[in-house]
Design a protein around this motif. Structure first.
Motif, PDB file in Angstrom:
ATOM      1  N   MET A   1       0.853  -1.199   0.000  1.00  0.00           N
ATOM      2  CA  MET A   1       0.000   0.000   0.000  1.00  0.00           C
ATOM      3  C   MET A   1       0.880   1.238   0.000  1.00  0.00           C
ATOM      4  N   PRO A   2       0.608   2.262  -0.874  1.00  0.00           N
ATOM      5  CA  PRO A   2       1.439   3.454  -0.912  1.00  0.00           C
ATOM      6  C   PRO A   2       1.471   4.140   0.440  1.00  0.00           C
ATOM      7  N   THR A   3       2.582   4.798   0.713  1.00  0.00           N
ATOM      8  CA  THR A   3       2.716   5.486   1.992  1.00  0.00           C
ATOM      9  C   THR A   3       1.766   6.669   2.063  1.00  0.00           C
ATOM     10  N   THR A   4       1.287   6.940   3.276  1.00  0.00           N
ATOM     11  CA  THR A   4       0.355   8.037   3.475  1.00  0.00           C
ATOM     12  C   THR A   4       1.101   9.323   3.762  1.00  0.00           C
ATOM     13  N   SER A   5       0.480  10.446   3.425  1.00  0.00           N
ATOM     14  CA  SER A   5       1.057  11.738   3.760  1.00  0.00           C
ATOM     15  C   SER A   5       0.183  12.461   4.768  1.00  0.00           C
ATOM     16  N   SER A   6      -0.709  11.722   5.448  1.00  0.00           N
ATOM     17  CA  SER A   6      -1.615  12.320   6.412  1.00  0.00           C
ATOM     18  C   SER A   6      -0.859  12.834   7.620  1.00  0.00           C
ATOM     19  N   PRO A   7      -1.264  13.992   8.166  1.00  0.00           N
ATOM     20  CA  PRO A   7      -0.649  14.474   9.390  1.00  0.00           C
ATOM     21  C   PRO A   7      -1.044  13.588  10.556  1.00  0.00           C
ATOM     22  N   SER A   8      -0.075  12.939  11.189  1.00  0.00           N
ATOM     23  CA  SER A   8      -0.375  11.931  12.197  1.00  0.00           C
ATOM     24  C   SER A   8      -1.030  12.510  13.435  1.00  0.00           C
ATOM     25  N   SER A   9      -0.912  13.806  13.640  1.00  0.00           N
ATOM     26  CA  SER A   9      -1.462  14.404  14.851  1.00  0.00           C
ATOM     27  C   SER A   9      -2.979  14.479  14.841  1.00  0.00           C
ATOM     28  N   LEU A  10      -3.590  14.274  13.675  1.00  0.00           N
ATOM     29  CA  LEU A  10      -5.034  14.451  13.568  1.00  0.00           C
ATOM     30  C   LEU A  10      -5.826  13.185  13.821  1.00  0.00           C
ATOM     31  N   ALA A  11      -5.204  12.023  13.809  1.00  0.00           N
ATOM     32  CA  ALA A  11      -5.977  10.795  13.920  1.00  0.00           C
ATOM     33  C   ALA A  11      -5.081   9.645  14.340  1.00  0.00           C
ATOM     34  N   ASN A  12      -5.710   8.567  14.771  1.00  0.00           N
ATOM     35  CA  ASN A  12      -5.003   7.334  15.073  1.00  0.00           C
ATOM     36  C   ASN A  12      -4.604   6.679  13.760  1.00  0.00           C
ATOM     37  N   PRO A  13      -3.294   6.573  13.458  1.00  0.00           N
ATOM     38  CA  PRO A  13      -2.872   6.040  12.164  1.00  0.00           C
ATOM     39  C   PRO A  13      -3.402   4.642  11.890  1.00  0.00           C
ATOM     40  N   ILE A  19      -8.967   1.714   6.801  1.00  0.00           N
ATOM     41  CA  ILE A  19     -10.030   2.113   5.888  1.00  0.00           C
ATOM     42  C   ILE A  19      -9.472   2.302   4.483  1.00  0.00           C
ATOM     43  N   ARG A  20     -10.114   1.682   3.500  1.00  0.00           N
ATOM     44  CA  ARG A  20      -9.782   1.917   2.097  1.00  0.00           C
ATOM     45  C   ARG A  20     -10.939   2.699   1.491  1.00  0.00           C
ATOM     46  N   PHE A  24     -15.458   2.203  -1.092  1.00  0.00           N
ATOM     47  CA  PHE A  24     -16.810   2.713  -0.892  1.00  0.00           C
ATOM     48  C   PHE A  24     -17.389   3.351  -2.154  1.00  0.00           C
ATOM     49  N   SER A  25     -16.579   3.520  -3.191  1.00  0.00           N
ATOM     50  CA  SER A  25     -17.043   4.260  -4.364  1.00  0.00           C
ATOM     51  C   SER A  25     -16.958   3.412  -5.624  1.00  0.00           C
ATOM     52  N   HIS A  26     -17.969   3.581  -6.491  1.00  0.00           N
ATOM     53  CA  HIS A  26     -17.990   2.831  -7.748  1.00  0.00           C
ATOM     54  C   HIS A  26     -17.039   3.426  -8.774  1.00  0.00           C
ATOM     55  N   GLY A  27     -16.675   4.690  -8.601  1.00  0.00           N
ATOM     56  CA  GLY A  27     -15.727   5.359  -9.482  1.00  0.00           C
ATOM     57  C   GLY A  27     -15.065   6.457  -8.698  1.00  0.00           C
ATOM     58  N   GLY A  28     -13.834   6.814  -9.045  1.00  0.00           N
ATOM     59  CA  GLY A  28     -13.116   7.781  -8.236  1.00  0.00           C
ATOM     60  C   GLY A  28     -12.706   9.018  -8.988  1.00  0.00           C
ATOM     61  N   GLY A  29     -12.621  10.140  -8.251  1.00  0.00           N
ATOM     62  CA  GLY A  29     -12.169  11.384  -8.847  1.00  0.00           C
ATOM     63  C   GLY A  29     -13.059  11.815  -9.991  1.00  0.00           C
ATOM     64  N   CYS A  30     -12.471  12.496 -10.967  1.00  0.00           N
ATOM     65  CA  CYS A  30     -13.244  12.968 -12.116  1.00  0.00           C
ATOM     66  C   CYS A  30     -13.672  11.823 -13.030  1.00  0.00           C
ATOM     67  N   GLY A  31     -13.172  10.618 -12.763  1.00  0.00           N
ATOM     68  CA  GLY A  31     -13.623   9.454 -13.524  1.00  0.00           C
ATOM     69  C   GLY A  31     -15.068   9.080 -13.234  1.00  0.00           C
ATOM     70  N   CYS A  32     -15.651   9.645 -12.167  1.00  0.00           N
ATOM     71  CA  CYS A  32     -17.048   9.322 -11.859  1.00  0.00           C
ATOM     72  C   CYS A  32     -18.009  10.346 -12.442  1.00  0.00           C
ATOM     73  N   LYS A  33     -17.504  11.260 -13.279  1.00  0.00           N
ATOM     74  CA  LYS A  33     -18.390  12.212 -13.941  1.00  0.00           C
ATOM     75  C   LYS A  33     -19.330  11.482 -14.893  1.00  0.00           C
ATOM     76  N   ILE A  34     -20.512  12.055 -15.112  1.00  0.00           N
ATOM     77  CA  ILE A  34     -21.436  11.519 -16.105  1.00  0.00           C
ATOM     78  C   ILE A  34     -20.787  11.608 -17.478  1.00  0.00           C
ATOM     79  N   ILE A  86     -10.569   9.016  -5.002  1.00  0.00           N
ATOM     80  CA  ILE A  86      -9.672   8.487  -6.036  1.00  0.00           C
ATOM     81  C   ILE A  86      -8.479   7.797  -5.388  1.00  0.00           C
ATOM     82  N   VAL A  87      -8.262   8.052  -4.095  1.00  0.00           N
ATOM     83  CA  VAL A  87      -7.196   7.419  -3.319  1.00  0.00           C
ATOM     84  C   VAL A  87      -7.764   6.970  -1.983  1.00  0.00           C
ATOM     85  N   ASP A  88      -7.021   6.123  -1.291  1.00  0.00           N
ATOM     86  CA  ASP A  88      -7.478   5.609   0.001  1.00  0.00           C
ATOM     87  C   ASP A  88      -7.123   6.527   1.165  1.00  0.00           C
ATOM     88  N   ASP A  89      -6.042   7.257   1.037  1.00  0.00           N
ATOM     89  CA  ASP A  89      -5.599   8.114   2.122  1.00  0.00           C
ATOM     90  C   ASP A  89      -6.550   9.306   2.276  1.00  0.00           C
TER      91      ASP A  89
END
Length: 361
Positions: A1-13, A19-20, A24-34, A86-89
């Motif tokens: 799994m790619p490394t996360t760039s989340s600020p660790s101070s905001l949540a339990n890593p 969570i991926r 939860f999504s059938h399409g991600g980012g602008c790829g889910c446009k009509i 579009i990403v899991d992080d």
């Protein structure tokens, strides 16, 4: 799994890493446009009974944002954009969605003023720590753009959704529309293509850490050169390349400006790893839907490889600026882009008189 760039101070890593978001999504980012063909049918019967003269840009040319003239010196830009992960992080998702939303303000030549957050989350399925990280990512992008997140709206949804309403200002005479290109203009693309390819590999679990870094680098890079480009009268038209791919958004310029375009494929900047992924046969479903919608207006060279077609219709999340300008200012435009670290920016083609279509050579 790619490394996360989340600020660790905001949540339990550990909680967040479990969570991926893309699951939860059938399409991600602008790829889910009509798809463009479906959207065209949906909007075909719509009309706007009230067209105030101060509405400089509305829905008539599929432009990036609405623009309303306030006075002789100011026009307000209003746009909204949101999508599923579009990403899991979570933090990266928030940053990407916010960057993408603000891009429409820059594409009109405007300077952002403030943003409103649009938040839809499946409460009880995604931990609050992850949601806070999504919001933090969006807030950090807005901070980098020099604007506040001044409010918003949130609902409980089946899929995670995040984005912004972006409000900006521009001089009424410096608005950059997508329908004012001129014959003889050269076409410049500021960011390389391939984000959709990288996201497809990520969804399959085959994207390398370097590929993920490339993806986040480009999707979180604000299109701030649009502000300086608005000062150049010889920049005749501008748009950003997002869900309909390079081919689709260039075709919008052609249709709005009643011109044809010629693009040299080998001149188009492409993320190197994305090209490898495309040549391996991977593509997004949105790429095919895009081509089905406008492929009849695309002229490909004999024997054109399928991966090149897929790259042209690859949905770009938070993609680059596509600029139509007079040839004698092309070097100046490239200088503005490269001064803001858009190092891959390149001249990719030219516009001419003729039917609204795009020829690839």
């Amino acid at each position: 799994m790619p490394t996360t760039s989340s600020p660790s101070s905001l949540a339990n890593p550990e909680t967040v890493a479990a969570i991926r978001l893309t699951e939860f999504s059938h399409g991600g980012g602008c790829g889910c446009k009509i798809a463009p063909a479906v959207l065209s049918r949906l909007l075909a019967s719509s009309n706007m009974p009230l067209l105030p003269p101060d509405l400089l840009v509305g829905t008539e040319t599929s432009d990036d944002a609405a623009v309303y003239k306030l006075n002789d010196q100011q026009a307000v830009i209003a746009t909204t954009d949101f999508f599923t992960p579009i990403v899991d992080d979570p933090y990266d998702f928030g940053r990407i969605a916010a960057t993408n939303a603000l891009s429409d303000v820059y594409a009109m030549g405007g300077t952002p003023l403030f943003a409103l957050a649009l938040v839809g989350m499946p409460l009880g399925k995604i931990p609050e720590e992850a949601i806070r990280l999504i919001l933090a990512g969006g807030q950090d992008v807005c901070k980098a753009a020099g604007i506040p997140v001044a409010g918003g709206h949130s609902i409980d949804t089946l899929e995670p959704i995040y984005g912004l309403v972006g409000i900006g200002l521009v001089h009424p005479d410096k608005v950059k529309r997508n329908n004012a290109a001129q014959a003889g203009d050269v076409l410049i693309l500021s960011k390389p293509l391939g984000v959709g390819m990288l996201s497809a590999a990520l969804k399959k679990g085959t994207l390398s850490a370097q590929g993920y870094a490339d993806m986040v680098r480009w999707t979180t890079k604000l299109n701030t050169p649009g502000i300086a480009l608005a000062e150049l009268p010889e920049v005749h038209a501008m748009t950003d390349v997002t869900g309909f791919g390079l081919a689709g958004h260039l075709l919008e310029i052609c249709r709005g400006s009643s011109l044809s375009a010629q693009v040299t494929f080998d001149a188009v900047p492409v993320i190197p790893l994305a090209a490898e992924i495309a040549q391996s046969g991977i593509a997004t479903g949105a790429s095919k839907r895009n081509w089905d919608g406008y492929g009849s207006s695309m002229l490909l060279p004999p024997g054109c490889e399928l991966w090149k077609q897929n790259m042209l219709s690859d949905p770009q999340t938070s993609g680059g600026l596509l600029i139509a300008c007079a040839p004698h200012v092309a070097d100046q435009v490239l200088g503005i882009l490269r001064a803001e670290d858009f190092s891959e920016a390149a001249v990719i083609g030219r516009l001419a008189t003729g039917a609204a279509q795009v020829q690839i050579i």
